[in-house]
Design a protein around this motif. Sequence first.
Motif, PDB file in Angstrom:
ATOM      1  N   PHE A  20       0.399  -1.294   0.023  1.00 48.59           N
ATOM      2  CA  PHE A  20       0.013   0.091   0.359  1.00 48.59           C
ATOM      3  C   PHE A  20       0.807   1.593  -0.039  1.00 48.59           C
ATOM      4  N   ASN A  25      -1.240   1.488  -5.927  1.00 49.54           N
ATOM      5  CA  ASN A  25      -2.383   0.599  -4.900  1.00 49.54           C
ATOM      6  C   ASN A  25      -2.434   1.674  -4.019  1.00 49.54           C
ATOM      7  N   ARG A  26      -2.381   2.859  -3.294  1.00 49.64           N
ATOM      8  CA  ARG A  26      -3.031   3.257  -2.529  1.00 49.64           C
ATOM      9  C   ARG A  26      -5.053   3.768  -2.874  1.00 49.64           C
ATOM     10  N   ARG A  27      -5.436   3.881  -4.200  1.00 51.53           N
ATOM     11  CA  ARG A  27      -6.717   3.383  -4.305  1.00 51.53           C
ATOM     12  C   ARG A  27      -7.439   2.204  -3.449  1.00 51.53           C
ATOM     13  N   LEU A  28      -6.457   1.350  -3.583  1.00 50.58           N
ATOM     14  CA  LEU A  28      -7.597  -0.206  -2.925  1.00 50.58           C
ATOM     15  C   LEU A  28      -7.786   0.099  -1.175  1.00 50.58           C
ATOM     16  N   SER A  30      -9.804   2.428   0.155  1.00 50.61           N
ATOM     17  CA  SER A  30     -10.564   2.719  -0.007  1.00 50.61           C
ATOM     18  C   SER A  30     -12.074   1.646   0.557  1.00 50.61           C
ATOM     19  N   ASP A  31     -11.547   0.397  -0.299  1.00 46.39           N
ATOM     20  CA  ASP A  31     -12.561  -0.701  -0.238  1.00 46.39           C
ATOM     21  C   ASP A  31     -11.358  -1.878   0.703  1.00 46.39           C
ATOM     22  N   GLU A  32     -12.214  -1.663   1.821  1.00 43.94           N
ATOM     23  CA  GLU A  32     -11.360  -2.734   2.599  1.00 43.94           C
ATOM     24  C   GLU A  32     -11.392  -4.502   2.604  1.00 43.94           C
ATOM     25  N   ALA A  34     -10.397  -5.318  -0.989  1.00 48.43           N
ATOM     26  CA  ALA A  34      -9.587  -5.308  -2.191  1.00 48.43           C
ATOM     27  C   ALA A  34      -8.138  -5.608  -1.192  1.00 48.43           C
ATOM     28  N   THR A  35      -7.915  -6.744  -2.893  1.00 49.93           N
ATOM     29  CA  THR A  35      -5.998  -6.919  -2.157  1.00 49.93           C
ATOM     30  C   THR A  35      -5.459  -6.479  -3.276  1.00 49.93           C
ATOM     31  N   PRO A  36      -4.545  -6.075  -2.641  1.00 51.46           N
ATOM     32  CA  PRO A  36      -3.466  -6.144  -4.045  1.00 51.46           C
ATOM     33  C   PRO A  36      -2.801  -6.911  -4.668  1.00 51.46           C
ATOM     34  N   ARG A 239      -5.877  -6.439   8.152  1.00 46.52           N
ATOM     35  CA  ARG A 239      -6.537  -4.715   7.421  1.00 46.52           C
ATOM     36  C   ARG A 239      -6.773  -4.433   8.519  1.00 46.52           C
TER      37      ARG A 239
END
Length: 290
Positions: A20, A25-28, A30-32, A34-36, A239
């Motif tokens: 992150f 990947n920082r946009r992810l 906001s979606d807890e 999501a995985t990179p 998370r």
Amino acid sequence: MTALDSLAGLSVGDAFGAQFFATENRRLLSDETATPPAPWPWTDDTEMACNLVDVLHRHGEVDRDALAAAFADRYDPYRGYGPGTVVLLRALRDGESWRAVSPAQFGGRGSMGNGAAMRAAPLGAYYPGDLERVALEAAASAVVTHAHPEGIAGAVAVAVAASYVTRGDADGLMDAVLAHTPNGTVRDGVERAAGLLDRTREEAAYELGNGARVLAHDTVPFCLWVAARHLTDYEQAVRTCVAVGGDIDTTAAITGGIVAAHTGAGGIPESWLAAREPLPDWVTGSGAGP
């Protein structure tokens, strides 16, 4: 559970959290759920923890000279080490003694950073339930790089927590850590954490820190709070560390190592284990039991 279970939890947390920091990947965040995208390389947190587990396997205890040599010999400068640790490891590689180099850091005070704590959870799992032994071994493992009392206390608190949860649930965890952690700011933070278990993660991070200062007392209390709250849910624990920001690879590594000491590697999502960069053969083949 074995030290390798805890190491798996530490390394997956480290690798997951580290992704992150990448801009893409920082946009992810906001979606807890999501995985990179894989693969997930691990950082210095895992490299140092692997060395600690290897020394425990080869010597049956923390041999400080062997640990210093392992840190120096296997040091990979591309793993994200902090500048102070880079200077120390280069000095060790050049033949200087940790006994002189470690206490000399930061104007002769030694380091109070979170680096000794970040690698300590597998040590706790290596001595399941033996909290007094763990506290002594954790202090020995810390002083090689972190001679400041707070740096040492951070390692003690994490190792004791991991040792404690190998034999039971979260009940009594904070009391056990408090009973074995030396007086100081780390212990004060753990005491505050024990009184915040009914708070939200954001409130806890605000009160305890999220590792943004990269100091033991800014990192360890929150990790113990997360572990106590989510001891049976590895994914939720990791998370939670990512969601509050800060030094997320290290908070996720510490927390993941403690939680996996309780759940075993089976508590880690299989897809996460598969995404994590493989660990070195010299540690995964060790067995890493006491």
